[in-house]
Scaffold this motif. Structure first.
Motif, short mmCIF file in Angstrom:
data_model
loop_
_atom_site.label_atom_id
_atom_site.label_comp_id
_atom_site.label_asym_id
_atom_site.label_seq_id
_atom_site.Cartn_x
_atom_site.Cartn_y
_atom_site.Cartn_z
N HIS A 1 -1.62 -45.81 19.06
CA HIS A 1 -0.97 -45.39 20.15
C HIS A 1 -1.62 -44.31 20.96
O HIS A 1 -1.67 -43.90 22.07
N ARG A 2 -2.22 -43.46 20.11
CA ARG A 2 -3.03 -42.37 20.76
C ARG A 2 -4.25 -42.69 21.50
O ARG A 2 -4.46 -42.35 22.71
N ASN A 3 -4.91 -43.51 20.85
CA ASN A 3 -6.10 -44.36 21.45
C ASN A 3 -5.79 -45.18 22.63
O ASN A 3 -6.41 -44.95 23.84
N GLN B 1 2.70 -39.06 19.32
CA GLN B 1 3.08 -37.81 18.98
C GLN B 1 4.06 -37.72 18.02
O GLN B 1 4.41 -36.81 17.10
N GLU B 2 5.09 -38.58 17.89
CA GLU B 2 6.07 -38.60 16.85
C GLU B 2 5.58 -38.84 15.40
O GLU B 2 6.09 -38.34 14.58
N ASP C 1 -1.66 -33.56 15.89
CA ASP C 1 -2.99 -33.91 16.65
C ASP C 1 -3.00 -33.60 17.80
O ASP C 1 -2.32 -33.49 18.84
N ALA C 2 -4.11 -32.60 17.99
CA ALA C 2 -4.29 -31.59 19.07
C ALA C 2 -4.80 -32.72 20.31
O ALA C 2 -4.48 -32.19 21.54
N TYR D 1 -3.79 -35.03 25.78
CA TYR D 1 -3.74 -36.01 26.65
C TYR D 1 -2.13 -36.28 27.36
O TYR D 1 -1.95 -36.19 28.58
N LEU D 2 -1.40 -35.78 26.66
CA LEU D 2 0.12 -35.63 27.30
C LEU D 2 0.17 -34.48 28.46
O LEU D 2 0.87 -34.85 29.30
#
Length: 216
Positions: free
Chosen positions: A152-154, A176-177, A182-183, A188-189
């Motif tokens: 989901h990050r990618n 993020q959950e 994860d920096a 990105y958020l």
């Protein structure tokens, strides 16, 4: 002068004719125990040799057959989707992207819906900066892996690159959950929030200008 023997009656030696009474007649030479071997098939010894060679050949054939079946079974096992995917997963962890891609595409040809396949291909495409292919694979695999923070990050980053702010924010929030430290996700958020604020600011400015124009 000795009298002539009649024709057809050859002289028989007395030693042969006069045998003791009750003595058994000598056995025929062809049936004596000493001569039995000599009357066997002259190819008997060769037949025994041929039979022994035939047995060796049969066992050799069976061994080769078993070896062939074993190799065939091993080959098909080694080319099974599960084995190929496991090997590809190890290569992904080792960041050997090209080798992993070859195996994953082989799995894709054999079993297009193999579990985890699209996610693994997405990771390979993302790592090799093929964003379009990565986005396609991640979209297909995201519903099946709702708790995969890396995926989901990618995927959020790819939507961010395409300026699809709402989709980016949605996937990054999920990431993020499960990856709170994860920096990259926080960065990105933050970008999505900034872009959203900018859009809101621009929208308000535009509305204000339109209102002013209408008031003239």
């Amino acid at each position: 002068m000795q009298p002539m023997q009649p024709l057809g009656s050859p002289e028989i030696p007395m030693a042969v004719v006069q045998q003791p009474m009750g003595a058994s007649s000598p056995a025929h030479p062809s049936y004596t125990s000493e001569s039995m071997d000599s009357w066997d098939d002259p190819l008997a010894s060769e037949n025994v040799s041929l039979r022994s060679k035939s047995n060796v050949g049969m066992w050799l054939f069976l061994l080769l057959l078993l070896a062939g079946v074993g190799y065939g079974g091993w080959y098909f096992y080694s080319q099974s989707s599960g084995v190929l995917f496991e090997r590809a997963s190890i290569l992904v962890q080792q960041k050997k992207w090209q080798e992993a891609e070859v195996l994953l595409k082989q799995v894709l040809r054999q079993e297009p819906n193999f579990p985890g396949l699209h996610r693994a291909l997405g990771h390979v495409y993302f790592a090799t900066k093929r964003d379009k292919e990565a986005l396609t694979m991640y979209k297909r695999s995201a519903p099946k892996h709702p708790k995969d923070g890396r995926l989901h990050r990618n995927l959020g980053y790819l939507h961010l690159q395409r300026k699809e702010w709402s989709e980016a924010k949605r996937h990054l929030s999920v990431a993020q959950e499960f990856r709170p430290t994860d920096a990259h996700i926080r960065l990105y958020l933050g970008m999505t929030y900034i872009k959203t604020l900018i859009q809101i600011f621009i929208f308000r400015v535009v509305i204000t200008q339109i209102t002013r124009i209408e008031s003239l």
